[in-house]
Design an enzyme around this catalytic site. Structure first.
Site, short mmCIF file in Angstrom:
data_model
loop_
_atom_site.label_atom_id
_atom_site.label_comp_id
_atom_site.label_asym_id
_atom_site.label_seq_id
_atom_site.Cartn_x
_atom_site.Cartn_y
_atom_site.Cartn_z
N LEU A 5 -11.33 1.97 -12.90
CA LEU A 5 -10.34 0.53 -13.15
C LEU A 5 -9.90 0.38 -11.88
CD1 LEU A 5 -8.14 -1.55 -15.65
CD2 LEU A 5 -7.62 -1.06 -13.26
N TYR A 150 9.05 -0.19 2.88
CA TYR A 150 7.36 0.33 2.43
C TYR A 150 6.72 1.86 2.83
CZ TYR A 150 1.98 1.20 3.61
OH TYR A 150 0.78 1.42 3.14
#
Length: 286
Positions: A5, A150
């Protein structure tokens, strides 16, 4: 064949990873927040007849993660590999970036990965088999202004990954951290405009650095191939810097004291240009 996944597969590293794993014979569940972004991936899957199922998954939402991963397990019996790739940018000075944006970046880049991890770990632990790959960044090991939001989110995911790797070793589940350098992905085109009257010079310097680095772009498929090698291998190596500039940037940071890095942040434009040329061979245009 592994059942993998992958999150954030509408473009960039996620798309390249899904395609690369499928080309290697793995069965891939390619997830993304909005299925309207699946066009490019679907074209490749259709043309090459790859074993890829596209599914909606919003890593910011508890119910979305639980529903998507529960469905994937019900349909496939298990998840062998989780690639946490979904992420957003977060540039701007600490003063100028709103608190809401800091929360948004942390929610997606760190807590989003954590949600997915918590959804697959019980099954991997019980089977004593699995591999979790977390995509961070060289910004997870070196903080350069003006990317506090970030870098903080990626530093957090690095720490989470390191703890997780220690915990899962007892159950034969591998954890790997992918640390890309400057990769040619759409994330740069999605950057939010910086204030025109900002007193901080760092945003335009960072933009110039990225532009210079992208004159010799590194394909996201380079990252996808590294992830495939991890999935197909049996290494317990934790960190993988990826891209031609990743190791040089990290080596450069390791060679500097904290105080030198702070001093570097206060350099003039001319000093910055000289530094980029002498240290990295990059011609930045400010």
């Amino acid at each position: 064949m592994a059942i993998a996944l992958v999150t954030g597969t509408s473009s960039g590293i996620g798309l390249a990873t899904a395609v690369t794993l499928a080309r290697a014979g793995h069965q891939v569940i390619a997830t993304m927040r909005n299925l309207d972004g699946a066009g490019e991936l679907q074209k490749i899957v259709s043309a090459e007849k790859l074993a890829v199922t596209v599914a909606a998954l919003n890593v910011d939402d508890d119910a979305s993660v639980e529903n998507a991963i529960s469905k994937a397990i019900a349909e496939n019996g298990r998840i062998d590999v989780l690639v946490n790739n979904a992420g957003i940018g977060g540039g701007g000075s600490v003063e100028e970036v709103p608190m809401a944006r800091f929360r948004e970046v942390m929610e997606t880049n760190c807590f989003g990965a954590l949600r997915c991890i918590k959804a697959v770990v019980p099954g991997m632990r019980e089977r004593r088999h699995g591999c979790i790959v977390n995509v961070t960044s060289i910004a997870g090991r070196m903080a350069l202004a003006p990317a506090a939001a970030y870098a903080a989110s990626k530093f957090a995911l690095e720490a989470l990954s390191e703890c997780l790797a220690q915990e899962m070793k007892a159950f034969n589940v591998r954890v790997a951290i992918i640390e890309p350098g400057v990769i040619a992905t759409p994330i740069f085109g999605k950057a939010r405009p910086q204030p025109q009257d900002s007193p901080y010079p760092h945003a335009r310097r960072q933009a110039a650095l990225f532009a210079a680095s992208l004159t010799k772009p590194t394909s996201p498929y380079v990252v996808g191939e590294q992830i495939r090698e991890i999935v197909d291998g049996d290494s317990w190596q934790l960190r993988y810097p990826v891209g031609s500039d990743a190791v040089p940037f990290l080596t450069w940071r390791a060679s500097k004291t904290d105080e030198e890095m702070v001093e570097y942040g206060g350099a003039s434009d001319e000093e910055y240009k000289i530094l980029m040329k002498s240290e990295f061979g990059l011609d930045v245009n400010l």
